[in-house]
Design a protein around this motif. Structure first.
Motif, PDB file in Angstrom:
ATOM      1  N   ARG A   1      85.669  16.243  48.604  1.00 43.27           N
ATOM      2  CA  ARG A   1      85.451  16.517  47.180  1.00 43.27           C
ATOM      3  C   ARG A   1      84.859  15.303  46.459  1.00 43.27           C
ATOM      4  N   SER A   2      85.257  14.096  46.887  1.00 40.83           N
ATOM      5  CA  SER A   2      84.699  12.897  46.250  1.00 40.83           C
ATOM      6  C   SER A   2      83.195  12.810  46.498  1.00 40.83           C
ATOM      7  N   VAL A   3      82.759  13.203  47.700  1.00 40.31           N
ATOM      8  CA  VAL A   3      81.322  13.197  48.008  1.00 40.31           C
ATOM      9  C   VAL A   3      80.621  14.358  47.299  1.00 40.31           C
ATOM     10  N   PHE A   4      81.303  15.510  47.251  1.00 41.91           N
ATOM     11  CA  PHE A   4      80.746  16.674  46.564  1.00 41.91           C
ATOM     12  C   PHE A   4      80.476  16.353  45.094  1.00 41.91           C
ATOM     13  N   VAL A   5      81.429  15.646  44.448  1.00 41.18           N
ATOM     14  CA  VAL A   5      81.259  15.261  43.044  1.00 41.18           C
ATOM     15  C   VAL A   5      80.069  14.308  42.902  1.00 41.18           C
ATOM     16  N   HIS A   6      79.931  13.382  43.868  1.00 39.45           N
ATOM     17  CA  HIS A   6      78.761  12.495  43.887  1.00 39.45           C
ATOM     18  C   HIS A   6      77.471  13.325  43.828  1.00 39.45           C
ATOM     19  N   MET A   7      77.373  14.268  44.755  1.00 42.61           N
ATOM     20  CA  MET A   7      76.124  15.023  44.912  1.00 42.61           C
ATOM     21  C   MET A   7      75.897  15.984  43.744  1.00 42.61           C
ATOM     22  N   LEU A   8      76.970  16.585  43.231  1.00 39.85           N
ATOM     23  CA  LEU A   8      76.837  17.484  42.084  1.00 39.85           C
ATOM     24  C   LEU A   8      76.401  16.683  40.857  1.00 39.85           C
ATOM     25  N   GLY A   9      76.993  15.498  40.692  1.00 42.66           N
ATOM     26  CA  GLY A   9      76.596  14.630  39.586  1.00 42.66           C
ATOM     27  C   GLY A   9      75.137  14.234  39.690  1.00 42.66           C
ATOM     28  N   ASP A  10      74.694  13.964  40.916  1.00 39.68           N
ATOM     29  CA  ASP A  10      73.282  13.626  41.133  1.00 39.68           C
ATOM     30  C   ASP A  10      72.366  14.787  40.754  1.00 39.68           C
ATOM     31  N   THR A  11      72.769  15.999  41.126  1.00 37.38           N
ATOM     32  CA  THR A  11      71.945  17.176  40.832  1.00 37.38           C
ATOM     33  C   THR A  11      71.751  17.327  39.323  1.00 37.38           C
ATOM     34  N   VAL A  12      72.846  17.197  38.576  1.00 36.64           N
ATOM     35  CA  VAL A  12      72.777  17.343  37.121  1.00 36.64           C
ATOM     36  C   VAL A  12      71.976  16.201  36.486  1.00 36.64           C
ATOM     37  N   SER A  13      72.242  14.961  36.955  1.00 33.05           N
ATOM     38  CA  SER A  13      71.577  13.809  36.339  1.00 33.05           C
ATOM     39  C   SER A  13      70.074  13.778  36.643  1.00 33.05           C
ATOM     40  N   THR A  14      69.681  14.208  37.850  1.00 30.59           N
ATOM     41  CA  THR A  14      68.246  14.247  38.155  1.00 30.59           C
ATOM     42  C   THR A  14      67.551  15.365  37.368  1.00 30.59           C
ATOM     43  N   ALA A  15      68.291  16.438  37.131  1.00 25.80           N
ATOM     44  CA  ALA A  15      67.735  17.494  36.276  1.00 25.80           C
ATOM     45  C   ALA A  15      67.517  16.953  34.861  1.00 25.80           C
ATOM     46  N   ALA A  16      68.431  16.079  34.410  1.00 24.05           N
ATOM     47  CA  ALA A  16      68.283  15.448  33.090  1.00 24.05           C
ATOM     48  C   ALA A  16      67.059  14.534  33.053  1.00 24.05           C
ATOM     49  N   VAL A  17      66.772  13.875  34.176  1.00 22.45           N
ATOM     50  CA  VAL A  17      65.584  13.007  34.256  1.00 22.45           C
ATOM     51  C   VAL A  17      64.306  13.831  34.081  1.00 22.45           C
ATOM     52  N   ILE A  18      64.275  15.032  34.658  1.00 20.41           N
ATOM     53  CA  ILE A  18      63.109  15.919  34.517  1.00 20.41           C
ATOM     54  C   ILE A  18      62.902  16.270  33.040  1.00 20.41           C
ATOM     55  N   VAL A  19      63.986  16.651  32.388  1.00 17.86           N
ATOM     56  CA  VAL A  19      63.912  16.992  30.964  1.00 17.86           C
ATOM     57  C   VAL A  19      63.446  15.780  30.164  1.00 17.86           C
ATOM     58  N   GLY A  20      64.002  14.603  30.498  1.00 18.85           N
ATOM     59  CA  GLY A  20      63.621  13.381  29.797  1.00 18.85           C
ATOM     60  C   GLY A  20      62.155  13.041  29.969  1.00 18.85           C
ATOM     61  N   GLY A  21      61.664  13.178  31.205  1.00 19.85           N
ATOM     62  CA  GLY A  21      60.247  12.915  31.462  1.00 19.85           C
ATOM     63  C   GLY A  21      59.349  13.833  30.660  1.00 19.85           C
ATOM     64  N   PHE A  22      59.761  15.087  30.555  1.00 22.36           N
ATOM     65  CA  PHE A  22      58.971  16.068  29.806  1.00 22.36           C
ATOM     66  C   PHE A  22      58.932  15.708  28.311  1.00 22.36           C
ATOM     67  N   VAL A  23      60.114  15.315  27.779  1.00 20.13           N
ATOM     68  CA  VAL A  23      60.196  14.955  26.357  1.00 20.13           C
ATOM     69  C   VAL A  23      59.384  13.684  26.076  1.00 20.13           C
ATOM     70  N   ILE A  24      59.454  12.704  26.985  1.00 21.78           N
ATOM     71  CA  ILE A  24      58.670  11.461  26.828  1.00 21.78           C
ATOM     72  C   ILE A  24      57.175  11.776  26.822  1.00 21.78           C
ATOM     73  N   GLN A  25      56.756  12.700  27.699  1.00 18.82           N
ATOM     74  CA  GLN A  25      55.349  13.094  27.781  1.00 18.82           C
ATOM     75  C   GLN A  25      54.880  13.710  26.460  1.00 18.82           C
ATOM     76  N   LEU A  26      55.759  14.487  25.818  1.00 13.15           N
ATOM     77  CA  LEU A  26      55.390  15.159  24.567  1.00 13.15           C
ATOM     78  C   LEU A  26      55.455  14.218  23.354  1.00 13.15           C
ATOM     79  N   THR A  27      56.481  13.356  23.321  1.00 19.47           N
ATOM     80  CA  THR A  27      56.742  12.573  22.109  1.00 19.47           C
ATOM     81  C   THR A  27      56.399  11.086  22.222  1.00 19.47           C
ATOM     82  N   HIS A  28      56.268  10.595  23.478  1.00 25.35           N
ATOM     83  CA  HIS A  28      56.029   9.163  23.745  1.00 25.35           C
ATOM     84  C   HIS A  28      57.168   8.281  23.223  1.00 25.35           C
ATOM     85  N   MET A  29      58.352   8.853  23.116  1.00 27.90           N
ATOM     86  CA  MET A  29      59.526   8.080  22.700  1.00 27.90           C
ATOM     87  C   MET A  29      60.184   7.448  23.933  1.00 27.90           C
TER      88      MET A  29
END
Length: 325
Positions: free
Chosen positions: A145-173
């Motif tokens: 479960r400790s490793v599962f939480v690692h990997m699940l956290g990675d999945t969510v955080s990398t998805a956040a990076v995609i959203v962030g990249g998209f917002v940076i592309q649109l707003t240059h913030m």
């Protein structure tokens, strides 16, 4: 047989996860430098800790498969708990480092490359999501479960990076990149705290959170001939395996009746509370109460032990033995 099959399946999944994670670490670090993205570099660091966590879990699973010996009478069951504790603790340290770096980025902004951020993060979502899915089946064990939480956290955080990249592309913030890093850091802290708390509780021999000692004591005292239950201890060997030790005062009875009481008590804790390793000491007195109406100089003491193991075909057996001192 079923247990060894499970161990083999977990080891195979961990091997595949190690290989995939190593490749992704190399990619996120290289492209994080090229894109000047702290979010990607923090992902590389996070995944490096994931690689260490997977490796530690793999070693722990291997150790748990070893048989008990005279030096390790419980085998290496606690290896998985210790691995989970170290993994979660290292995650909390990493979260602190990412948070400090993100605050530095607010003070000294750096231009990031959103296209590269999004492409590498998309690959991460696929890889981490796949590994998390494979591990989920075995996440009842605190080590996995400790490793599962690692990997699940990675999945969510990398998805956040995609959203962030998209917002940076649109707003240059550019401040969005360190904000994402702080969110990832908070996510890591939140997910690892629960595992640190659970594993530390097991390592300190705490009563399992799913067990109520009063309920066990009440259930045992309902057995015929039992006067009271005292010196009761329940602890965990692993997150799924518990043990019990106690003294049980009973009225004066024959050895055969003591055997019957032991069988009843072992049945009670095994079938109603899921405790398969018990050490029950019967204290036989000729007094039916415990308020001092009588006190024999040498009360007879009966020891009963129940050990759960798997016999041929995977069937479970419990054995209770009594002898008088």
């Amino acid at each position: 047989m079923a247990q060894s099959t499970t161990h083999g399946a977990v080891q195979r999944i961990l091997k595949v996860s190690l290989a995939l994670t190593a490749m992704y670490i190399a990619a996120t670090f290289y492209f994080g430098l090229r894109a000047h993205s702290l979010a990607l570099l923090s992902e590389a660091g996070h995944n490096l800790s994931d690689f260490a966590a997977l490796a530690l879990s793999f070693v722990a699973v291997w150790l748990q498969g070893r048989k008990p010996s005279d030096k390790r009478t419980f085998g290496y069951q606690r290896a998985g708990v210790l691995a989970g504790f170290v993994n979660a603790l290292s995650l909390m340290v990493l979260a602190g480092w990412i948070g400090i770096e993100a605050i530095g980025r607010f003070l000294h902004p750096v231009t990031v490359e959103p296209h590269l951020m999004m492409a590498v993060a998309a690959a991460g979502v696929l890889m981490n999501g796949l590994i998390a899915t494979l591990l989920w089946k075995f996440s009842g064990d605190v080590n996995i479960r400790s490793v599962f939480v690692h990997m699940l956290g990675d999945t969510v955080s990398t998805a956040a990076v995609i959203v962030g990249g998209f917002v940076i592309q649109l707003t240059h913030m550019q401040w969005i990149d360190p904000v994402l890093s702080l969110i990832i850091s908070a996510l890591i802290l939140w997910s690892s705290y629960g595992i640190v708390r659970e594993t530390l509780h097991i390592l300190l021999e705490g009563t399992p959170r799913s067990i109520d000692l009063d309920e066990i004591r009440t259930a045992m005292q309902k057995a015929p001939g039992v006067i009271n239950v005292h010196d009761l201890h329940v602890w965990s060997l692993t997150s799924q395996s518990h043990a019990l030790a106690c003294h049980v005062q009973v009225t004066e009875m024959t050895l055969a009746e003591c055997e019957a009481v032991l069988a009843r008590l072992n049945h009670e804790v095994r079938d109603h509370f899921g405790i398969h390793h018990t050490t029950i000491q019967l204290e036989v007195t000729d007094c039916a109460t415990v308020d001092g109406c009588c006190s024999p100089p040498e009360p007879m003491v009966i020891d009963g032990h129940s050990h759960h193991h798997h016999g041929p075909g995977g069937h479970s057996h419990d054995h209770g033995h009594a002898h008088a001192h």
